[in-house]
Design a protein around this motif. Sequence first.
Motif, PDB file in Angstrom:
ATOM      1  N   HIS A 131       5.078   1.884  -7.172  1.00  0.00           N
ATOM      2  CA  HIS A 131       4.512   0.567  -6.895  1.00  0.00           C
ATOM      3  C   HIS A 131       3.125   0.686  -6.255  1.00  0.00           C
ATOM      4  O   HIS A 131       2.223  -0.107  -6.569  1.00  0.00           O
ATOM      5  CB  HIS A 131       5.456  -0.232  -5.998  1.00  0.00           C
ATOM      6  CG  HIS A 131       6.606  -0.846  -6.732  1.00  0.00           C
ATOM      7  ND1 HIS A 131       6.494  -2.014  -7.451  1.00  0.00           N
ATOM      8  CD2 HIS A 131       7.899  -0.441  -6.870  1.00  0.00           C
ATOM      9  CE1 HIS A 131       7.655  -2.318  -7.992  1.00  0.00           C
ATOM     10  NE2 HIS A 131       8.538  -1.376  -7.653  1.00  0.00           N
ATOM     11  N   ALA A 132       2.947   1.663  -5.374  1.00  0.00           N
ATOM     12  CA  ALA A 132       1.632   1.866  -4.776  1.00  0.00           C
ATOM     13  C   ALA A 132       0.608   2.264  -5.832  1.00  0.00           C
ATOM     14  O   ALA A 132      -0.532   1.768  -5.841  1.00  0.00           O
ATOM     15  CB  ALA A 132       1.717   2.931  -3.682  1.00  0.00           C
ATOM     16  N   ARG A 133       1.003   3.136  -6.746  1.00  0.00           N
ATOM     17  CA  ARG A 133       0.084   3.561  -7.815  1.00  0.00           C
ATOM     18  C   ARG A 133      -0.225   2.395  -8.746  1.00  0.00           C
ATOM     19  O   ARG A 133      -1.379   2.237  -9.185  1.00  0.00           O
ATOM     20  CB  ARG A 133       0.719   4.711  -8.604  1.00  0.00           C
ATOM     21  CG  ARG A 133      -0.113   5.174  -9.797  1.00  0.00           C
ATOM     22  CD  ARG A 133      -1.431   5.786  -9.363  1.00  0.00           C
ATOM     23  NE  ARG A 133      -2.313   6.046 -10.488  1.00  0.00           N
ATOM     24  CZ  ARG A 133      -3.253   5.203 -10.933  1.00  0.00           C
ATOM     25  NH1 ARG A 133      -3.406   4.024 -10.338  1.00  0.00           N
ATOM     26  NH2 ARG A 133      -4.027   5.522 -11.946  1.00  0.00           N
ATOM     27  N   MET A 134       0.775   1.558  -9.047  1.00  0.00           N
ATOM     28  CA  MET A 134       0.545   0.425  -9.934  1.00  0.00           C
ATOM     29  C   MET A 134      -0.389  -0.595  -9.284  1.00  0.00           C
ATOM     30  O   MET A 134      -1.243  -1.185  -9.971  1.00  0.00           O
ATOM     31  CB  MET A 134       1.877  -0.226 -10.307  1.00  0.00           C
ATOM     32  CG  MET A 134       1.759  -1.330 -11.346  1.00  0.00           C
ATOM     33  SD  MET A 134       0.981  -0.789 -12.906  1.00  0.00           S
ATOM     34  CE  MET A 134       2.232   0.359 -13.510  1.00  0.00           C
ATOM     35  N   ALA A 135      -0.240  -0.815  -7.988  1.00  0.00           N
ATOM     36  CA  ALA A 135      -1.152  -1.744  -7.300  1.00  0.00           C
ATOM     37  C   ALA A 135      -2.589  -1.286  -7.448  1.00  0.00           C
ATOM     38  O   ALA A 135      -3.493  -2.082  -7.729  1.00  0.00           O
ATOM     39  CB  ALA A 135      -0.769  -1.850  -5.823  1.00  0.00           C
ATOM     40  N   ALA A 136      -2.831   0.009  -7.270  1.00  0.00           N
ATOM     41  CA  ALA A 136      -4.187   0.543  -7.434  1.00  0.00           C
ATOM     42  C   ALA A 136      -4.668   0.362  -8.862  1.00  0.00           C
ATOM     43  O   ALA A 136      -5.835   0.014  -9.098  1.00  0.00           O
ATOM     44  CB  ALA A 136      -4.214   2.018  -7.030  1.00  0.00           C
TER      45      ALA A 136
END
Length: 263
Positions: free
Chosen positions: A184-189
Amino acid sequence: MAESPRFLRYVAVGDSFTEGVGDDDPSRPHGVRGWADRVAEVLAARDPAFGYANLAIRGRKLDQILAEQIEAAMALEPDLVSIYAGANDILRPRVDLDALLARYDDALARIAASGAHLVVFTAFDPGGSAVYRPIRPRFERYSDFVRDAAARHGATLVDYWHLTEFRDWGYWSEDRMHMGTPGHARMAAAVLDALGFPHDLPDVAPSARAPGGLRARVAADAEWLRTGALPWVHRRLTGRSSGDGLSPRWPIPVRPAGADSGT
């Protein structure tokens, strides 16, 4: 350098991917955070007038999302809408993909015609998974459609299919169906990058998977089958959904939790 876009009202639409399942946070509604919350926090930090709603509910199929969420989203008068829908249909044994994509395209056109900026996603490439590999052609066709639709409707495309780091299962939750916190953190970026919006989101390293030989891997697979795959199949066979009884996490625009924390 071009100015980054300014958005004042963001509405997220979809299923478990957008609801945030896999990114656990007991302090938030439904006990999850997710990439959309993370994106909203960054956008809100730039503008005190910003508001965010998340209408996504886990387990929803395309027609449920279209019936329950599209007009509700438009009623909130957003200037930014993200949507990812249809994956739960594609996972079913039988699906009329032509009809599915036609209905999805109609919904994308409806959102784009409202004047809201639209963010869409291709599917994840499941070719590295023995479980999901047989339906890879469906997801590949879906992704080709989304790329074309993004061009037609002037949408921002997040090409999940080509985010190859997600082939590392450390970005996924233990259920192997949803992204974990690192995912989820990578997708937000990825969403903020696609929008051309500057950010300093911290990298979250993929979870370490316990090493082991064949016996350990077989045991892990058996545990996943018991706790993840079989309950999912049982819900499908009995016509139930993990989202039954749930309402949207953020049904009306709010200032996102954590918007001023820099995290």
